[in-house]
Scaffold this motif. Structure first.
Motif, PDB file in Angstrom:
ATOM      1  N   UNK A  10      38.430  36.751  38.294  1.00  0.00           N
ATOM      2  CA  UNK A  10      38.268  38.108  39.088  1.00  0.00           C
ATOM      3  C   UNK A  10      40.018  38.633  39.346  1.00  0.00           C
ATOM      4  N   UNK A  11      39.960  39.918  39.261  1.00  0.00           N
ATOM      5  CA  UNK A  11      41.174  40.813  39.204  1.00  0.00           C
ATOM      6  C   UNK A  11      41.384  41.863  40.252  1.00  0.00           C
ATOM      7  N   UNK A  12      40.058  41.868  41.097  1.00  0.00           N
ATOM      8  CA  UNK A  12      39.756  42.835  42.116  1.00  0.00           C
ATOM      9  C   UNK A  12      39.754  44.345  41.692  1.00  0.00           C
ATOM     10  N   UNK A  13      39.499  44.525  40.378  1.00  0.00           N
ATOM     11  CA  UNK A  13      39.101  45.774  39.857  1.00  0.00           C
ATOM     12  C   UNK A  13      37.648  45.772  40.281  1.00  0.00           C
ATOM     13  N   UNK A  14      37.169  47.267  40.033  1.00  0.00           N
ATOM     14  CA  UNK A  14      35.602  47.642  40.165  1.00  0.00           C
ATOM     15  C   UNK A  14      34.904  46.869  39.085  1.00  0.00           C
ATOM     16  N   UNK A  15      35.488  46.675  37.860  1.00  0.00           N
ATOM     17  CA  UNK A  15      34.464  46.005  36.755  1.00  0.00           C
ATOM     18  C   UNK A  15      34.726  44.553  37.263  1.00  0.00           C
ATOM     19  N   UNK A  16      35.703  43.867  37.709  1.00  0.00           N
ATOM     20  CA  UNK A  16      35.596  42.631  38.408  1.00  0.00           C
ATOM     21  C   UNK A  16      34.613  42.388  39.483  1.00  0.00           C
ATOM     22  N   UNK A  17      34.466  43.330  40.466  1.00  0.00           N
ATOM     23  CA  UNK A  17      33.557  43.144  41.337  1.00  0.00           C
ATOM     24  C   UNK A  17      32.065  43.097  40.834  1.00  0.00           C
ATOM     25  N   UNK A  18      31.937  44.029  39.921  1.00  0.00           N
ATOM     26  CA  UNK A  18      30.603  44.341  39.282  1.00  0.00           C
ATOM     27  C   UNK A  18      30.211  42.951  38.737  1.00  0.00           C
ATOM     28  N   UNK A  19      31.193  42.179  37.950  1.00  0.00           N
ATOM     29  CA  UNK A  19      31.096  40.904  37.217  1.00  0.00           C
ATOM     30  C   UNK A  19      30.649  39.873  38.181  1.00  0.00           C
ATOM     31  N   UNK A  20      31.418  39.723  39.395  1.00  0.00           N
ATOM     32  CA  UNK A  20      30.778  39.062  40.300  1.00  0.00           C
ATOM     33  C   UNK A  20      29.429  39.008  40.635  1.00  0.00           C
TER      34      UNK A  20
END
Length: 302
Positions: A10-20
């Motif tokens: 996770x890097x706290x980007x929108x893409x990262x949040x969606x991946x979570x």
């Protein structure tokens, strides 16, 4: 395929949040545990290419980052999914790959940065490097702003080329379809020498050449149809057999077209390895699908 451990950088980007969200959904279906990893990269690296000593990073900063990661996974822990939070320091790609091997993880779930302009034309992103080098399955997830998919997965698309890698992908896709009650479409694309559509006009060719070419095309279609049906029958589960589709054209173009047409929630593809010939080049089918898809893409290695 058995999934016991998922690594989710996770890097706290929108893409990262969606991946979570995707990682949590899959962990729930397979009763897997998630390792949530954030790699802290200091603004100034002491020596390029060498790891950063932990004492160069303030403990207060590491605590702050850990709390951010824990917040990202609150929904997972509330649902009873086990989550281990880890904070690394240094270069993201190397740490992700090393941790996936050490756990070991059966799947890495991580975000992409979208599919437009400069970003999808240039090699070098962390996600792309992980995709090329990881030895386990990798689920790449576009940012929510680009996504057309929904959870839980209800429409799956599996692209096959009859290799061992695509057989592995189809087995997993069929298993996931059964777990989530999803519809599964299995696609094979015949790449003809001409860009299609339109199809070549056989009558414009010399008669003997036109007849030979038409016969060869019928042979390819019949052979591919038989193999595709055999693949589908072999992947059938209690929920029913997947729907086969034989297409003509450029593989990545047709895969993306069908994914859009069927509003697929997930594209599943197999690769035979993670070396330069598999995923490094801009023109590879896998690379093009990952970069341009508006739904998550799962690649599995035989």
């Amino acid at each position: 395929m058995t999934i016991k451990r998922i690594l989710c950088p996770v890097d706290f980007s929108d893409a990262s949040t969606h991946a979570v969200e995707q990682a949590v959904a899959i962990a729930g279906w397979y009763k897997a545990r998630i390792t949530a990893l954030h790699v802290y990269h200091p603004l100034f690296m002491p020596v390029p290419g060498l790891p950063v000593p932990d004492d160069r990073v303030p403990p207060s900063e590491l605590r702050r980052v850990r709390e951010q990661v824990e917040t990202c996974f609150q929904a997972a822990t509330a649902a009873g999914i086990g989550v281990d939070v880890e904070i690394g320091v240094g270069h993201a790609t190397a740490q992700i790959l090393d941790r996936a091997t050490d756990l070991p993880a059966q799947m890495i779930v991580m975000g992409t940065h979208g599919a437009s302009g400069f970003e999808h034309l240039v090699l070098g992103s962390v996600t792309e490097k992980v995709l090329r080098k990881a030895r386990c399955a990798v689920l790449t997830v576009p940012p929510r702003a680009h996504a057309t998919s929904k959870l839980p997965f209800k429409r799956l698309l599996c692209a096959v080329d009859f290799s061992d890698g695509s057989l592995t992908a189809l087995d997993f896709a069929a298993s996931l379809a059964q777990e989530s009650g999803a519809q599964l479409t299995v696609v094979h694309v015949l790449e003809w020498p001409w860009q299609e559509p339109p199809a070549p006009v056989m009558t414009d060719l010399p008669p003997e050449q036109g007849a030979a070419l038409a016969e060869y095309r019928r042979y390819l279609e019949a052979s591919a149809t038989d193999r595709l049906r055999a693949f589908v029958v072999g992947a059938a589960r209690d929920g029913g057999a997947p729907a086969p589709r034989l297409l003509h054209g450029k593989p990545y173009v047709e895969i993306l077209r069908v994914a859009d047409e069927e509003r697929a929630d997930l594209v599943v593809m197999g690769v035979c390895g993670r070396n330069a010939l598999d995923l490094m080049f801009l023109g590879s089918t896998t690379n093009q699908v990952v970069r341009r898809a508006t739904c998550p893409v799962l690649t599995l290695r035989k």
